[in-house]
Write a protein that holds these residues in place. Structure first.
Motif, short mmCIF file in Angstrom:
data_model
loop_
_atom_site.label_atom_id
_atom_site.label_comp_id
_atom_site.label_asym_id
_atom_site.label_seq_id
_atom_site.Cartn_x
_atom_site.Cartn_y
_atom_site.Cartn_z
N LEU A 231 90.76 11.45 81.40
CA LEU A 231 90.33 11.42 80.00
C LEU A 231 89.78 10.03 79.72
O LEU A 231 90.51 9.04 79.88
CB LEU A 231 91.49 11.71 79.04
CG LEU A 231 92.08 13.13 79.05
CD1 LEU A 231 93.05 13.31 80.22
CD2 LEU A 231 92.82 13.40 77.74
N VAL A 232 88.51 9.96 79.32
CA VAL A 232 87.87 8.66 79.11
C VAL A 232 87.67 8.45 77.61
O VAL A 232 87.06 9.28 76.92
CB VAL A 232 86.51 8.60 79.84
CG1 VAL A 232 85.85 7.24 79.61
CG2 VAL A 232 86.70 8.87 81.33
N ARG A 233 88.18 7.32 77.13
CA ARG A 233 88.05 6.98 75.70
C ARG A 233 86.68 6.32 75.50
O ARG A 233 86.34 5.34 76.16
CB ARG A 233 89.16 6.02 75.28
CG ARG A 233 89.30 5.84 73.78
CD ARG A 233 89.79 7.08 73.12
NE ARG A 233 90.09 6.87 71.70
CZ ARG A 233 90.22 7.86 70.83
NH1 ARG A 233 90.10 9.13 71.23
NH2 ARG A 233 90.50 7.60 69.56
N GLU A 236 86.40 3.81 71.60
CA GLU A 236 87.69 3.86 70.90
C GLU A 236 87.67 4.84 69.73
O GLU A 236 88.43 4.69 68.76
CB GLU A 236 88.11 2.46 70.42
CG GLU A 236 88.30 1.46 71.55
CD GLU A 236 88.95 0.18 71.10
OE1 GLU A 236 89.93 0.25 70.32
OE2 GLU A 236 88.50 -0.90 71.52
N ARG A 237 86.82 5.89 69.85
CA ARG A 237 86.69 6.86 68.76
C ARG A 237 86.98 8.29 69.21
O ARG A 237 87.56 9.08 68.47
CB ARG A 237 85.27 6.82 68.17
CG ARG A 237 84.92 5.52 67.47
CD ARG A 237 83.48 5.56 66.93
NE ARG A 237 83.26 6.68 66.01
CZ ARG A 237 82.55 7.77 66.31
NH1 ARG A 237 82.01 7.92 67.52
NH2 ARG A 237 82.39 8.72 65.41
N ARG A 238 86.55 8.63 70.41
CA ARG A 238 86.65 10.02 70.86
C ARG A 238 86.86 10.06 72.38
O ARG A 238 86.87 9.02 73.04
CB ARG A 238 85.40 10.80 70.47
CG ARG A 238 84.14 10.30 71.15
CD ARG A 238 82.93 11.19 70.88
NE ARG A 238 81.85 10.88 71.81
CZ ARG A 238 81.75 11.40 73.03
NH1 ARG A 238 82.68 12.24 73.47
NH2 ARG A 238 80.75 11.08 73.83
N TRP A 239 86.99 11.33 72.89
CA TRP A 239 87.28 11.51 74.32
C TRP A 239 86.16 12.25 75.05
O TRP A 239 85.54 13.17 74.50
CB TRP A 239 88.55 12.34 74.51
CG TRP A 239 89.81 11.67 74.06
CD1 TRP A 239 90.47 11.89 72.89
CD2 TRP A 239 90.57 10.71 74.80
NE1 TRP A 239 91.61 11.12 72.84
CE2 TRP A 239 91.70 10.38 74.00
CE3 TRP A 239 90.43 10.10 76.04
CZ2 TRP A 239 92.66 9.48 74.40
CZ3 TRP A 239 91.38 9.18 76.44
CH2 TRP A 239 92.49 8.87 75.64
N ASP A 240 85.92 11.85 76.29
CA ASP A 240 85.19 12.64 77.28
C ASP A 240 86.19 13.12 78.31
O ASP A 240 86.93 12.30 78.89
CB ASP A 240 84.11 11.81 77.98
CG ASP A 240 82.81 11.74 77.19
OD1 ASP A 240 82.70 12.42 76.16
OD2 ASP A 240 81.92 10.97 77.61
N LEU A 241 86.24 14.43 78.54
CA LEU A 241 87.13 14.98 79.56
C LEU A 241 86.32 15.14 80.84
O LEU A 241 85.40 15.96 80.92
CB LEU A 241 87.69 16.34 79.10
CG LEU A 241 88.33 16.38 77.70
CD1 LEU A 241 88.87 17.78 77.41
CD2 LEU A 241 89.42 15.33 77.58
N GLY A 247 81.92 17.82 86.09
CA GLY A 247 81.44 18.12 84.75
C GLY A 247 82.14 17.29 83.69
O GLY A 247 83.19 16.66 83.93
N ILE A 248 81.55 17.26 82.48
CA ILE A 248 82.09 16.48 81.37
C ILE A 248 82.16 17.37 80.13
O ILE A 248 81.19 18.07 79.80
CB ILE A 248 81.22 15.24 81.06
CG1 ILE A 248 81.22 14.28 82.26
CG2 ILE A 248 81.74 14.52 79.82
CD1 ILE A 248 80.31 13.07 82.07
N ILE A 249 83.29 17.31 79.45
CA ILE A 249 83.44 17.98 78.15
C ILE A 249 83.52 16.89 77.09
O ILE A 249 84.43 16.05 77.13
CB ILE A 249 84.70 18.86 78.12
CG1 ILE A 249 84.61 19.96 79.18
CG2 ILE A 249 84.88 19.48 76.74
CD1 ILE A 249 85.89 20.78 79.31
N GLN A 250 82.59 16.90 76.16
CA GLN A 250 82.54 15.88 75.11
C GLN A 250 83.23 16.40 73.85
O GLN A 250 82.76 17.36 73.23
CB GLN A 250 81.08 15.51 74.80
CG GLN A 250 80.36 14.86 75.98
CD GLN A 250 78.90 14.61 75.69
OE1 GLN A 250 78.14 15.54 75.42
NE2 GLN A 250 78.50 13.33 75.73
N LEU A 251 84.33 15.76 73.49
CA LEU A 251 85.07 16.15 72.30
C LEU A 251 84.60 15.34 71.09
O LEU A 251 84.14 14.20 71.24
CB LEU A 251 86.57 15.94 72.51
CG LEU A 251 87.24 16.80 73.58
CD1 LEU A 251 88.73 16.47 73.65
CD2 LEU A 251 87.03 18.28 73.31
#
Length: 296
Positions: A231-233, A236-241, A247-251
């Motif tokens: 999980l990449v911050r 400092e606002r949101r996450w990329d899984l 693959g990447i899931i952008q939250l």
């Protein structure tokens, strides 16, 4: 003429003052009485001049105790007396069998136990009644692993140390270094991140503080969680899984739970995560944007 002489003697005797009758055996005391009757003895006279009011007596006693305490406190004598008394008590207690033989540490992991033992710093055979339980507890709680500690003395010879460790939430990578963090985002000093390959990896500034919010949501979705590599911050606002297949899931920055519910529903219906998309963008509420992978 002889009669006249005898009469003169009788006349001179009669004119002398009569002595009072003194009982037998009291003559010596009577002769000394006039010598002491004229005044108060010297010591009693001096005592009569002292201030013996209650207030003066109390002040004198307090002053005496103060002087005694000062003498004992400022000299080596007090220390020697204290050491002698302590040594004597120690001999008595150990002679009665009240000495440390066993230390039981419960609730501690194998990794944390050596640090806890060093913090206790007790030795077998020392008087168990002399152990300062509050000081021992404070020392153990200063160990990085320990969240709470309780130290109990079980007479005649056992010390019980109950440990509650910090939970291991994730491994946090930042600035080229890795740390083990607990559920509140605090690093656990002494914890070797290499020993926890099963913990999720969170990366970036602020990831330590935010991990406690996102990870429980992902734990409710084991199918998705099993595919996540890190999980990449971001800012400092949101996450990329980042997924294990690349693959990447952008939250989104907000309402991330709603976005995960939407993704979960799509995956169950369309097997979305099995299709190998390079990117799944959930940043816009109510929308799902995908970018095909190289194999699609």
């Amino acid at each position: 003429m002889p009669a006249v002489v005898r009469g003169g003697r009788r006349a001179s005797v009669a004119s002398a003052p009569k002595r009072s009758a003194v009982p037998k055996g009291q003559g010596a005391r009577s002769r000394n009485a006039p010598r002491n009757a004229g005044g108060v003895p010297g010591k009693m006279a001096a005592l009569g001049k002292l201030d013996l009011t209650p207030r003066a007596v109390v002040l004198s006693i307090c002053a005496g105790f103060g002087v005694l305490a000062l003498v004992l406190a400022t000299g080596a004598r007090a220390e020697r007396i204290g050491q002698s008394v302590t040594h004597g008590v120690d001999q008595i207690t150990t002679g009665m069998g009240l000495k440390l033989r066993r230390v039981h540490i419960t609730g501690a992991s194998a990794e944390a136990t050596p640090a806890i033992q060093r913090a206790l710093n007790v030795e077998a055979g020392q008087p168990i009644t002399n152990l300062d339980l509050d000081a021992l507890q404070a020392s153990v709680q200063a160990v990085g692993w320990v969240k709470e500690a309780r130290v109990v003395r079980l007479l005649p010879d056992t010390l019980i140390v109950e440990i509650k460790e910090h939970d291991r939430l994730a491994v946090w990578q930042t600035g080229g270094r890795v740390f083990v963090i607990d559920g509140e985002g605090r690093t656990i000093p002494g914890a070797d991140a290499g020993r926890y390959p099963g913990l999720p990896l969170v990366v970036g500034a602020g990831a330590d503080k935010a991990a406690g919010d996102i990870l429980p949501l992902l734990a409710q979705r084991p199918r998705l969680m099993s595919r996540i590599d890190a999980l990449v911050r971001v800012d400092e606002r949101r996450w990329d899984l980042r997924l294990k297949d690349g693959g990447i899931i952008q939250l989104p920055a907000v309402k991330q739970e709603a976005a995960l519910i939407q993704l979960d529903a799509l995956d169950q219906r369309e097997r979305l995560l099995e299709l190998g998309f390079a990117r799944i963008d959930l940043r816009t509420e109510g929308q799902v944007a995908v970018r095909p992978g190289a194999g699609i």
